[in-house]
Design an enzyme around this catalytic site. Sequence first.
Site, PDB file in Angstrom:
ATOM      1  N   GLY A  46      62.925  27.622  41.255  1.00 34.88           N
ATOM      2  CA  GLY A  46      62.179  28.687  40.598  1.00 34.88           C
ATOM      3  C   GLY A  46      60.812  28.827  41.234  1.00 34.88           C
ATOM      4  N   GLN A  51      52.039  31.128  42.025  1.00 37.14           N
ATOM      5  CA  GLN A  51      52.190  30.022  42.981  1.00 37.14           C
ATOM      6  C   GLN A  51      52.037  30.489  44.428  1.00 37.14           C
ATOM      7  OE1 GLN A  51      56.013  28.601  40.943  1.00 37.14           O
ATOM      8  NE2 GLN A  51      55.083  26.710  41.685  1.00 37.14           N
ATOM      9  N   CYS A  93      57.527  20.662  40.126  1.00 36.10           N
ATOM     10  CA  CYS A  93      56.917  21.968  40.391  1.00 36.10           C
ATOM     11  C   CYS A  93      56.466  22.020  41.839  1.00 36.10           C
ATOM     12  CB  CYS A  93      55.724  22.160  39.457  1.00 36.10           C
ATOM     13  SG  CYS A  93      54.923  23.754  39.655  1.00 36.10           S
ATOM     14  N   LEU A  94      56.747  23.133  42.508  1.00 36.83           N
ATOM     15  CA  LEU A  94      56.343  23.268  43.911  1.00 36.83           C
ATOM     16  C   LEU A  94      54.826  23.252  44.068  1.00 36.83           C
ATOM     17  CD1 LEU A  94      58.922  25.968  45.065  1.00 36.83           C
ATOM     18  CD2 LEU A  94      58.969  23.510  45.542  1.00 36.83           C
ATOM     19  N   HIS A 135      59.603  27.201  32.174  1.00 38.27           N
ATOM     20  CA  HIS A 135      58.635  26.668  33.146  1.00 38.27           C
ATOM     21  C   HIS A 135      57.998  27.816  33.947  1.00 38.27           C
ATOM     22  CE1 HIS A 135      57.670  23.523  36.417  1.00 38.27           C
ATOM     23  NE2 HIS A 135      57.362  24.666  36.965  1.00 38.27           N
ATOM     24  N   GLU A 136      58.831  28.757  34.406  1.00 34.31           N
ATOM     25  CA  GLU A 136      58.300  29.849  35.247  1.00 34.31           C
ATOM     26  C   GLU A 136      57.454  30.821  34.432  1.00 34.31           C
ATOM     27  OE1 GLU A 136      58.402  29.247  38.262  1.00 34.31           O
ATOM     28  OE2 GLU A 136      59.987  27.751  38.155  1.00 34.31           O
ATOM     29  N   HIS A 139      54.035  29.588  33.967  1.00 38.50           N
ATOM     30  CA  HIS A 139      53.146  29.809  35.117  1.00 38.50           C
ATOM     31  C   HIS A 139      52.376  31.121  34.974  1.00 38.50           C
ATOM     32  CE1 HIS A 139      53.671  26.659  38.097  1.00 38.50           C
ATOM     33  NE2 HIS A 139      54.989  26.712  38.017  1.00 38.50           N
TER      34      HIS A 139
HETATM   35 NI    NI Z   1      56.357  25.255  38.699  1.00 39.58          NI
END
Ligand code: NI
Length: 176
Positions: A46, A51, A93-94, A135-136, A139
């Site tokens: 995701g 991000q 998380c990236l 989660h997304e 963000h």
């Molecule tokens: Ni994330």
Amino acid sequence: MALIPIITIPDPVLRKVSKPVPEVTDGVLQLLADMAETMYNAPGIGLAAPQVSINHRLIVMDCGKDEDSRLLKMINPEIVRRSEELAVLEEGCLSIPDQTADVERPAFVEVKYIDIFGEEQYLRCEGLLAACVQHEVDHLDGVLFIDHISRLKRDMIVRRFMKEMRQSTGGAPRGR
Ligand code: NI
């Protein structure tokens, strides 16, 4: 298509509340395509626009493995229903690479969003997809998965991440 640099903590862009997308333009579609390519390349399941330094309400997901394995591109996603039942899943998380923690969230959710054709869609999510979409969407409100765990664990993850980042790159944030 192009890869876009992924920013990491403590970049303040990750903490902003993102703006709704007023219209599905070619630019929005291109950004979603680039975000998907960036997510697969990372690799991740995701990715949210903040991000990649863009504070607009856009996310892409592909949770792989099971029946949920398909690319989802969501414009202005909103969680409209949450189950009382909770589930715990390990998340990463990236934007906080190589760190994971168990996170408790509603087990089932329904998300409303605009698709790439400008149509309103509703999707019921469970399992990994439910955790991923929450989660997304978090963000887009400047919330990270570490905000859902104890302060002690959060501080530990942030300290460990900052230390590994310094060691691996000599101070420059990774992924940029
Ligand atoms: Ni994330």
